[in-house]
Design a protein around this motif. Structure first.
Motif, PDB file in Angstrom:
ATOM      1  N   ILE A  71       0.857  -1.187   0.000  1.00 32.31           N
ATOM      2  CA  ILE A  71       0.000   0.000   0.000  1.00 32.31           C
ATOM      3  C   ILE A  71       0.895   1.240   0.000  1.00 32.31           C
ATOM      4  CG2 ILE A  71      -1.696   1.302   1.345  1.00 32.31           C
ATOM      5  CD1 ILE A  71      -2.763  -1.384   2.366  1.00 32.31           C
ATOM      6  N   ASN A  72       0.624   2.174  -0.895  1.00 31.38           N
ATOM      7  CA  ASN A  72       1.480   3.347  -1.061  1.00 31.38           C
ATOM      8  C   ASN A  72       1.666   4.135   0.233  1.00 31.38           C
ATOM      9  OD1 ASN A  72       1.985   2.876  -3.776  1.00 31.38           O
ATOM     10  ND2 ASN A  72       0.272   4.156  -4.470  1.00 31.38           N
ATOM     11  N   GLN A  73       0.597   4.259   1.017  1.00 33.26           N
ATOM     12  CA  GLN A  73       0.696   5.027   2.255  1.00 33.26           C
ATOM     13  C   GLN A  73       1.778   4.468   3.171  1.00 33.26           C
ATOM     14  OE1 GLN A  73      -2.152   4.521   0.716  1.00 33.26           O
ATOM     15  NE2 GLN A  73      -3.121   6.531   0.628  1.00 33.26           N
ATOM     16  N   ARG A 127      -6.454  -5.785   3.793  1.00 30.96           N
ATOM     17  CA  ARG A 127      -6.013  -4.425   3.480  1.00 30.96           C
ATOM     18  C   ARG A 127      -6.795  -3.381   4.269  1.00 30.96           C
ATOM     19  NH1 ARG A 127      -3.147  -3.872  -1.417  1.00 30.96           N
ATOM     20  NH2 ARG A 127      -4.006  -1.768  -1.685  1.00 30.96           N
ATOM     21  N   LEU A 131      -5.091  -0.464   6.759  1.00 24.86           N
ATOM     22  CA  LEU A 131      -5.284   0.988   6.697  1.00 24.86           C
ATOM     23  C   LEU A 131      -5.843   1.535   8.009  1.00 24.86           C
ATOM     24  CD1 LEU A 131      -6.736   1.322   3.084  1.00 24.86           C
ATOM     25  CD2 LEU A 131      -4.529   2.205   3.897  1.00 24.86           C
ATOM     26  N   SER A 174      -4.069  11.176   5.246  1.00 20.77           N
ATOM     27  CA  SER A 174      -3.784  10.282   4.128  1.00 20.77           C
ATOM     28  C   SER A 174      -4.393   8.901   4.327  1.00 20.77           C
ATOM     29  CB  SER A 174      -2.262  10.158   3.938  1.00 20.77           C
ATOM     30  OG  SER A 174      -1.943   9.325   2.841  1.00 20.77           O
ATOM     31  N   ASN A 177      -8.201   9.137   4.029  1.00 19.11           N
ATOM     32  CA  ASN A 177      -8.574   9.291   2.626  1.00 19.11           C
ATOM     33  C   ASN A 177      -8.566   7.942   1.916  1.00 19.11           C
ATOM     34  OD1 ASN A 177      -9.105  10.997   0.216  1.00 19.11           O
ATOM     35  ND2 ASN A 177      -7.085  10.286  -0.422  1.00 19.11           N
ATOM     36  N   ALA A 178      -7.542   7.122   2.176  1.00 17.92           N
ATOM     37  CA  ALA A 178      -7.464   5.794   1.568  1.00 17.92           C
ATOM     38  C   ALA A 178      -8.593   4.892   2.068  1.00 17.92           C
ATOM     39  CB  ALA A 178      -6.109   5.163   1.869  1.00 17.92           C
ATOM     40  N   LEU A 181     -11.760   5.988   0.282  1.00 19.51           N
ATOM     41  CA  LEU A 181     -11.731   5.594  -1.123  1.00 19.51           C
ATOM     42  C   LEU A 181     -12.056   4.108  -1.297  1.00 19.51           C
ATOM     43  CD1 LEU A 181      -8.638   7.549  -2.514  1.00 19.51           C
ATOM     44  CD2 LEU A 181     -11.051   7.941  -3.070  1.00 19.51           C
ATOM     45  N   SER A 182     -11.774   3.324  -0.262  1.00 14.55           N
ATOM     46  CA  SER A 182     -12.078   1.898  -0.322  1.00 14.55           C
ATOM     47  C   SER A 182     -13.527   1.600   0.081  1.00 14.55           C
ATOM     48  CB  SER A 182     -11.122   1.111   0.585  1.00 14.55           C
ATOM     49  OG  SER A 182     -11.364   1.391   1.954  1.00 14.55           O
TER      50      SER A 182
END
Length: 209
Positions: A71-73, A127, A131, A174, A177-178, A181-182
């Protein structure tokens, strides 16, 4: 998790190393009054040691979860957490306060060790949980830093901790936000709802500028 209690009575002396201004998260590089307190009490030292491990908690947890989920974060924020650790270590080294950093996933503080174990177990399930763990850690970090800032008059520590708070607010933003978005939502675990709403409704901050 147990938060450090406020401890009183501090001594004041002149001066503040100029480089610590670089850690400030706002544009006002002055503190109220002409005198700045740079005396480190036992409580201040304990706060620095605690936050060194809490920032390590973030770095180590994000490293573990990034290896699982890519995961980018986690990939980006773990680097920021290393810089947070470096900022705390700078104060520890400058004031000759000894500390020991253990291997990844290992902590001197048993409460932080327990948190790490819980976070990696929960975040390893999927996932979405991963997060949520990221948001939990930043949520906690902001509150712990606020408590330590309120408990000290040490100007050097306040500047560094306010900078760490700034970064943690951006990290929380951040992660949330992720999460959204999920298709999920995050409920603050440590912050008050009012403080959380202010952070999430605000834009990303320019820390250190």
């Amino acid at each position: 998790m147990k938060l450090f209690k406020q401890i009183g009575t501090y001594l004041s002396i002149f001066g503040l190393p100029f480089l610590l201004v670089l850690f400030s998260c706002n544009n006002d590089d002055t503190l109220a009054g002409d005198l700045e307190n740079t005396e480190f009490t036992n409580a201040d030292s304990a706060a620095l040691l605690f936050m060194l491990e809490e920032e390590k908690l973030a770095r180590d947890t994000y490293t573990y979860l990034e290896n699982l989920w890519e995961i980018n974060q986690f990939s980006n924020i773990k680097k920021s957490e290393q810089s947070h650790m470096n900022a705390v270590r700078g104060l520890l080294d400058q004031n000759n306060i000894s500390y020991t950093l253990l291997a990844y996933g290992e902590f001197n503080n048993p409460d932080i060790q327990e948190l790490y174990d819980q976070f990696v177990d929960y975040g390893s399930e999927n996932r979405e949980n991963a997060l949520e763990v990221g948001a939990n850690i930043e949520d906690l970090d902001i509150v712990d830093l606020a408590n330590f800032i309120d408990a000290t008059t040490n100007s050097a520590m306040i500047k560094v901790f306010e900078s760490l708070q700034c970064g943690s607010r951006n990290h929380l933003w951040s992660f949330v936000n992720a999460i959204e978005l999920s298709g999920n939502t995050y409920e603050p675990k440590y912050l008050t709802q009012a403080d959380y709403t202010l952070i999430i409704n605000d834009s990303l901050e320019q820390c250190g500028r």
